[in-house]
Each structure stands twice: as C-alpha cells, then as structure tokens.
Design a protein around this motif. Sequence first.
Motif, mmCIF file in Angstrom:
data_model
loop_
_atom_site.group_PDB
_atom_site.id
_atom_site.type_symbol
_atom_site.label_atom_id
_atom_site.label_comp_id
_atom_site.label_asym_id
_atom_site.label_seq_id
_atom_site.Cartn_x
_atom_site.Cartn_y
_atom_site.Cartn_z
ATOM 1 N N ALA A 95 0.847 -1.186 0.000
ATOM 2 C CA ALA A 95 0.000 0.000 0.000
ATOM 3 C C ALA A 95 0.882 1.235 0.000
ATOM 4 N N GLN A 96 0.461 2.267 -0.698
ATOM 5 C CA GLN A 96 1.233 3.505 -0.813
ATOM 6 C C GLN A 96 0.367 4.708 -0.457
ATOM 7 N N TRP A 97 0.930 5.583 0.379
ATOM 8 C CA TRP A 97 0.304 6.868 0.660
ATOM 9 C C TRP A 97 1.219 7.973 0.170
ATOM 10 N N ARG A 106 7.001 16.912 -0.446
ATOM 11 C CA ARG A 106 6.371 15.654 -0.815
ATOM 12 C C ARG A 106 6.721 14.572 0.197
ATOM 13 N N MET A 107 5.744 13.735 0.517
ATOM 14 C CA MET A 107 5.940 12.628 1.445
ATOM 15 C C MET A 107 5.307 11.387 0.837
ATOM 16 N N THR A 108 6.087 10.315 0.752
ATOM 17 C CA THR A 108 5.593 9.052 0.214
ATOM 18 C C THR A 108 5.987 7.928 1.162
ATOM 19 N N THR A 109 5.023 7.075 1.490
ATOM 20 C CA THR A 109 5.268 5.930 2.370
ATOM 21 C C THR A 109 4.661 4.684 1.746
ATOM 22 N N ARG A 110 5.439 3.612 1.721
ATOM 23 C CA ARG A 110 4.976 2.336 1.184
ATOM 24 C C ARG A 110 5.156 1.259 2.246
#
Length: 372
Positions: A95-97, A106-110
């Motif tokens: 899942a990715q936010w 920018r912030m990306t979390t997987r």
Amino acid sequence: MKKFFQLCLAFCLAISVHINSQTMSSRFSTSVYSWENQFPDSSAGSTFRAAQSLAINVYDLGMKNVSVYSYIRGSYDLGTASSQNPDYGIYSFYAQWQNDITEKRRMTTRIGRQQVYTGIRTPLIDGIETEYSSSDNYSVMAYFGALPPTDYTLSVLKPYERRSFGGKISSSKLAGTDLALTYYEKDRSGPAYYQTNGPTTDFIRRPDVKERLAAFDVRRSVMTNLTVYAQAQYDFLNKELHRATTDWQYNVSDRFYTAFQYTYRRPNVMFNTIFSAFDELTSNQEIWLRSQYQINSDWSVQGDYANVFYKLKDAWRWSLGAAFRRSSLTYSRRDGYGGTVNSITAATYYPITNTLSTGLSTSYTSFKLADD
C-alpha cells in the motif's frame, strides 16, 4: 493452479468492497513453455509448464492518495509430478500513501512487499519505505524490512534473520551540483532448506548472504552541453573500493551527442561465501565510447565501442545500428577474452491505438569459444 487462482479471487473480492469511484487497473499474462533437462547421471527429463501472472493496481483506495499495488505469478507442471506443484509467488503487494503533488514538500510511504531502488542495489523487502522531498532540491529516503523467502511465498518467521535496511540523502543545492550519499545493508542467515531442482531432483540451499555498501554520487552540467557523472562504492565488509565509474556526455548539437565512460569494478561476491576467498577474483576496468546522430525526423544512426581490461586478456565489443521511424537494425560483435560473438538484431513496432501497440523482433547470433 487452483490455489493460485483462489488467491487471486480472494484478493479481487477483498479490494472490490472498497471500490466505488476509485480507479482500478489490471493485467493478465499467460504463457506455456517446455525444456529438456539433462541430469548428472546422464538421464534426461522433459518439463512442460504453464505460467500465469496477475497485476492489479487500485488507486485512491478508501481515502485520498492511498493506493494498492500487486504482482503475483503462478505456474503448474503439466508434464510430470513435482513437489512444487502448483507453484506461486507474490512479487509485490504493498500500500502507498502520497500527499498532494501540488505541495512543495512531498511525502511518500509504502508498506508491504516491495522493490526498493537505492541506487546501489534493489532489494525486495517485506517492510516499509518512506521518502521526504522538498522543492528546495533535497530529499531523504529510508527503508527497513525482511527479505522474502526465496520462493516468494508469505512468511513471518524470524524476520530479523533476513533483514535489509538503508537510506539515501540527496541534494542539488550546492552550485547546481547533484549530490547523493547512500547506505545499503543486507543480511540473511538461516538454516539450510531443500529446493526443487527440476521434476525429480532436490538439493540443499543455504541462503546466507551479507552485504554492507555505501555510495557517493555527483552529477553536474557544464556549459549546458556537457554532463558529468561520477559514483564511488565502498565495501565495508571487505574494506575496499567496490566500484567506481564516471560518465561524460557532450551534446554537440540537438541531433548529435557523444559520450565516454570509465568503470572500475570488483565482482559482486557476497562477503560470507566461499567465492570471496578466491584470489583470482580480481578487479577489471572498462572504457566505453558511444555516439548517436539523428539525421532527420525519420533516420538515426548510433555506434559504440568498449574495451574491458581483464587480468589475463582484454575483451572488445562494438556495435553499429540504424533506425528508420519505428524500425531498427543493429550489428554487434565481441572479441578477445571468452571468445567471439556476432549478432544481428532487427526490430519494429506498430501502434494500433493510443494504448495498444504490437511489436516484432528477430535476432541471429553466432558463438565461438576461445581456444584458451
């Protein structure tokens, strides 16, 4: 492949509960192939397998900016009975936010099973990766997770004994120069296990691997026409320079560019394997020249030449090619250490619609091993 399709169906039903106005994309691929096995006791056996792959992506799942990505493959031996029948593997499921693309930060979390691109290695982990970047031209990335089993099934047993973690800091604030510092570590130590080798033979595999690397990258554009890139990798376990490379690309005009690359490298051998004790696994060096010229909107030509300096004997390779619109023809040759290879490749593709295209390629290759 009954279990594999049950798994795919369960996944589709699970996510369909949340799909209202969300976007969903999927891709199915089926293939059948066969080969002949030659075993050490001079016996032979044929294998006839069918394979199925499934990729499903769901965007804005349940809440804004949350998406799910997955890729699953399965196979079934149609010819002979196998202890791995049916066989399936989960190659990605995470899942990715990600916050809004218009924001300056920018912030990306997987979270889940995912491939991590560090710039040194690309480990597959069951874990978490997060990245923060700013419009002020800097970013920070870190990840931690367990290495999946070698058969790509799901397992939660002793994840710390098969771990990988690392991070990367990059910036382009220093006088227009891109800088990056990367750290990567992988460590897997576990008990021996059996793995199927063809339809009748098993062998014991010991999955011990260990790597600890750091890399420093520099990229800078000079006088708008020249781009210079360099990277150095250091091996902390072997306490030596593992790899160093530099690439210089000069755009003579909008239609013509030429480039030069130099690489120093040592073999990719794990620290805790028997091969790391071999003295003859020395480093080698390579120089590579390449150019491409766009004659007009339809025609282009390209060529390259490389010289690899081994300890015993050099090796040389070069290629020439031409492209016309969507078709290309390339001739390549390799001489020196290892023997001689000649290859001719022709390829073309045709767009049927904006989202669908078809392609065709053919290649002829001849090999001649060196006498020594």
